[in-house]
Design an enzyme around this catalytic site. Structure first.
Site, short mmCIF file in Angstrom:
data_model
loop_
_atom_site.label_atom_id
_atom_site.label_comp_id
_atom_site.label_asym_id
_atom_site.label_seq_id
_atom_site.Cartn_x
_atom_site.Cartn_y
_atom_site.Cartn_z
CE1 TYR A 12 -34.99 13.53 -14.13
CE2 TYR A 12 -33.54 14.81 -12.69
CZ TYR A 12 -33.96 14.44 -13.96
OH TYR A 12 -33.32 14.97 -15.07
N1 LIG Z 1 -34.05 20.59 -18.34
C1 LIG Z 1 -33.05 20.30 -17.50
O1 LIG Z 1 -32.61 21.16 -16.69
C2 LIG Z 1 -32.43 18.94 -17.53
C3 LIG Z 1 -31.23 18.78 -16.81
C4 LIG Z 1 -30.62 17.54 -16.81
C5 LIG Z 1 -31.18 16.48 -17.51
N2 LIG Z 1 -32.36 16.67 -18.20
C6 LIG Z 1 -32.90 15.52 -18.92
O2 LIG Z 1 -32.98 15.84 -20.29
C7 LIG Z 1 -34.07 15.12 -20.89
C8 LIG Z 1 -34.97 16.09 -21.61
O3 LIG Z 1 -35.45 17.01 -20.64
P1 LIG Z 1 -36.20 18.36 -21.06
O4 LIG Z 1 -35.74 19.39 -20.12
O5 LIG Z 1 -36.11 18.59 -22.53
O6 LIG Z 1 -37.70 17.95 -20.66
P2 LIG Z 1 -39.11 18.58 -21.16
O7 LIG Z 1 -38.90 19.92 -21.73
O8 LIG Z 1 -40.03 18.41 -19.98
O9 LIG Z 1 -39.55 17.57 -22.33
C9 LIG Z 1 -39.80 16.24 -22.00
C10 LIG Z 1 -40.24 15.49 -23.24
O10 LIG Z 1 -40.47 14.13 -22.85
C11 LIG Z 1 -41.81 13.79 -23.13
N3 LIG Z 1 -42.30 12.88 -22.09
C12 LIG Z 1 -42.38 13.13 -20.77
N4 LIG Z 1 -42.92 12.08 -20.14
C13 LIG Z 1 -43.17 11.15 -21.09
C14 LIG Z 1 -43.74 9.85 -21.07
N5 LIG Z 1 -44.20 9.28 -19.94
N6 LIG Z 1 -43.84 9.17 -22.24
C15 LIG Z 1 -43.41 9.73 -23.40
N7 LIG Z 1 -42.87 10.95 -23.48
C16 LIG Z 1 -42.76 11.65 -22.33
C17 LIG Z 1 -42.57 15.11 -23.15
O11 LIG Z 1 -43.75 15.05 -23.94
P3 LIG Z 1 -45.20 14.76 -23.23
O12 LIG Z 1 -45.26 15.62 -22.01
O13 LIG Z 1 -46.20 15.10 -24.27
O14 LIG Z 1 -45.20 13.30 -22.91
C18 LIG Z 1 -41.55 16.02 -23.81
O15 LIG Z 1 -41.53 15.83 -25.20
C19 LIG Z 1 -34.76 14.38 -19.75
O16 LIG Z 1 -34.30 13.06 -19.71
C20 LIG Z 1 -34.30 15.13 -18.52
O17 LIG Z 1 -34.29 14.31 -17.37
C21 LIG Z 1 -32.99 17.88 -18.22
#
Ligand SMILES: NC(=O)c1ccc[n+]([C@@H]2O[C@H](COP(=O)([O-])OP(=O)(O)OC[C@H]3O[C@@H](n4cnc5c(N)ncnc54)[C@H](OP(=O)(O)O)[C@@H]3O)[C@@H](O)[C@H]2O)c1
Length: 246
Positions: A151
């Site tokens: 990742y």
């Molecule tokens: N949360 C953190 O601490 C954090 C920190 C740094 C960066 N980020 C980044 O911020 C972004 C959003 O993260 P988040 O924390 O909001 O994640 P999240 O709560 O897990 O939400 C992820 C979203 O992406 C969708 N998704 C996942 N896999 C997918 C796939 N193969 N195809 C289409 N949709 C997909 C999920 O829906 P489905 O599961 O229904 O597909 C969900 O809507 C990501 O890029 C993550 O790497 C997060």
């Protein structure tokens, strides 16, 4: 960038930070979200009836291509792409079981999908006059965590690509932004947030992100992601050690 009157493809907006971005953007824009899970998409649509939902697994080329075709045919005015969908595979750094699956999975979702979406939308964006691409990465591009190495590597690759793309498009009206996020409290962590660091609220992360996008900031580092960059530059060994103790 003035974020109103736009048609926006926001990947993975059914929960977490993407959902909060959709909530903030939906009143003044047409927001299209996508995800794999139909129930999560239906819940998002129930909470935000104005948004458009499309079911697609971005890691599957055929589904990604169908999404692009559908957006371009049904919403030809689309001029903003926010590559938000992301996910990570955790491995045991000592036993290293399942590394090949984790490597492919993390690179497909966190590099191939966003990069190919950028490339697939570029010809359309070039014909639009002005357009905006936003790629979401993480402070872990500076200080990787050993329990999800692919990742971190994938997001670092997306960071590098985003810089190249921005440079390539510098003389065009297409703006390329990156949002480098800290730890944010979302379903991403599957209920296992590290207890030692306070995670940012998803709504706050989304709001800070839009504030900086509106200002035109190209590389947006939010909260502790700024600290990760400084630590990696000044004290790289200490930084890696700290991040892997969280
Ligand atoms: N949360 C953190 O601490 C954090 C920190 C740094 C960066 N980020 C980044 O911020 C972004 C959003 O993260 P988040 O924390 O909001 O994640 P999240 O709560 O897990 O939400 C992820 C979203 O992406 C969708 N998704 C996942 N896999 C997918 C796939 N193969 N195809 C289409 N949709 C997909 C999920 O829906 P489905 O599961 O229904 O597909 C969900 O809507 C990501 O890029 C993550 O790497 C997060």
């Amino acid at each position: 960038m003035k974020i109103s009157g736009k048609t926006i493809l926001l990947t993975g907006g059914s929960e977490g930070i993407g959902f909060e971005l959709a909530r903030l953007l939906k009143d003044e824009n047409t927001v299209i979200i996508c995800g794999r899970n139909a129930d999560k998409l239906a819940q998002a649509k129930k909470a935000l009836p104005e948004i458009v939902t499309i079911s697609a697994d971005l890691s599957v080329a055929a589904q990604r291509n169908t999404l692009v075709d559908r957006v371009l045919s049904d919403f030809p005015q689309t001029s903003v792409l926010i590559n938000n969908a992301g996910g990570r595979q955790v491995i045991d750094p000592q036993k290293r079981c399942g590394v090949e699956d984790a490597l492919y999975s993390d690179f497909e979702l966190n590099v191939l999908a966003p990069v190919l979406l950028c490339e697939n939308f570029l010809p359309h964006f070039r014909s639009q006059g002005a357009a905006t691409i936003v790629n979401i990465t993480t402070g872990l591009i500076f200080l990787p965590k050993a329990s999800y190495p692919f990742y971190c590597a994938a997001k670092a690759a997306l960071h590098s690509y985003t810089q190249s793309l921005r440079w390539s498009l510098r003389a065009t009206p297409i703006r390329v932004h990156e949002v480098i996020l800290p730890l944010v409290n979302t379903p991403f962590h599957k209920g296992q947030l590290p207890g030692t660091v306070r995670a940012m609220d998803a709504a706050q992360a989304a709001s800070l992100c839009l504030k900086e996008l509106t200002r035109g900031t190209e590389e947006i580092s939010i909260g502790k992601a700024r600290l990760a960059r400084q630590l990696a530059f000044l004290f790289p060994r200490k930084g890696i050690s700290l991040i892997n103790r969280i």
